[in-house]
Design an enzyme around this catalytic site. Structure first.
Site, PDB file in Angstrom:
ATOM      1  N   CYS A  17       0.922  -1.243   0.149  1.00  0.00           N
ATOM      2  CA  CYS A  17       0.123   0.038  -0.082  1.00  0.00           C
ATOM      3  C   CYS A  17       0.816   1.346  -0.066  1.00  0.00           C
ATOM      4  O   CYS A  17       0.680   2.243  -0.616  1.00  0.00           O
ATOM      5  CB  CYS A  17      -0.986  -0.045   1.148  1.00  0.00           C
ATOM      6  SG  CYS A  17      -1.885  -1.204   1.264  1.00  0.00           S
ATOM      7  N   ASP A 109     -21.661  14.097 -10.489  1.00  0.00           N
ATOM      8  CA  ASP A 109     -23.005  14.097 -10.095  1.00  0.00           C
ATOM      9  C   ASP A 109     -22.979  12.977  -8.883  1.00  0.00           C
ATOM     10  O   ASP A 109     -24.205  12.782  -8.851  1.00  0.00           O
ATOM     11  CB  ASP A 109     -23.898  13.807 -11.312  1.00  0.00           C
ATOM     12  CG  ASP A 109     -23.431  12.463 -12.072  1.00  0.00           C
ATOM     13  OD1 ASP A 109     -22.512  11.882 -11.610  1.00  0.00           O
ATOM     14  OD2 ASP A 109     -24.303  12.157 -12.762  1.00  0.00           O
TER      15      ASP A 109
END
Length: 198
Positions: A17, A109
């Site tokens: 990570c 949106d």
């Protein structure tokens, strides 16, 4: 209106990570060019994130300036469950409750437009994945703008797009006055039309 690239990682202080968050940080200017903000997610707490960011910056020396994006702290794993990275039952188990590697592209949106999932044991190949994320952003933004095209396999910005089948040839002539190509198919059905005049 801003796009968001939200990516999640199993936990802080993990070697794989660390490399992934570093690569995204290094390529932050490419996301900014596309009006996209990056946002990381991990199930550890804020204090842990602060120390981890220092490690990431130390390991990936070519991160310009301050760390360029926030990391959401989700120690109770509520967001991980909402985004489908964990089941409700899994979130209480500290070991099982680490999330998968997930990436979401969210449009202005607030709709999830694309998602990618990788198991904990497999890192995203940011050599290729970075380019793919940017390619996907470019495609989503282009098809949102033009509405009547789709991008074919291996599409890259500036290459031919495909005109949607429900657009008539007359409409295509009006929408693409510089022209489009029809591809003849053995079936005799002319459903593949391409243009680079967009």
């Amino acid at each position: 209106m801003t796009w968001v690239v939200l990516f999640s990682h199993p936990s802080d202080f993990t070697p794989v990570c660390t490399t992934e968050l570093g690569r995204i940080a290094v390529h932050q200017p490419e996301f900014a060019k596309r009006n996209a903000k990056c946002l990381a997610h991990s199930v550890d707490d804020l204090k842990s994130h602060v120390h981890w960011v220092n490690d990431i910056k130390s390991y990936c020396l070519n991160i310009p300036g301050e760390f360029p994006y926030p990391i959401i702290a989700d120690p109770h794993r509520d967001l991980a469950v909402l985004f489908g990275m964990l089941d409700e039952e899994q979130k209480r188990d500290a070991e099982i409750g680490k999330t998968i590697r997930a990436l979401y592209i969210i449009s202005p949106d607030h709709k999830v437009r694309l998602s990618m999932f990788y198991p904990m044991s497999l890192a995203m190949s940011f050599k290729y994945c970075h380019d793919e994320i940017l390619r996907c952003l470019d495609s989503l933004q282009l098809t949102d703008k033009l509405k009547v095209v789709a991008t074919p396999a291996n599409w890259t910005p500036g290459t031919k797009v495909m005109i949607l089948p429900d657009v008539t040839d007359e409409e295509a002539d009006r929408l693409f006055p510089k022209g489009f190509d029809k591809v003849s198919m053995p079936s005799g059905v002319n459903y593949v039309r391409t243009t680079e005049n967009y």
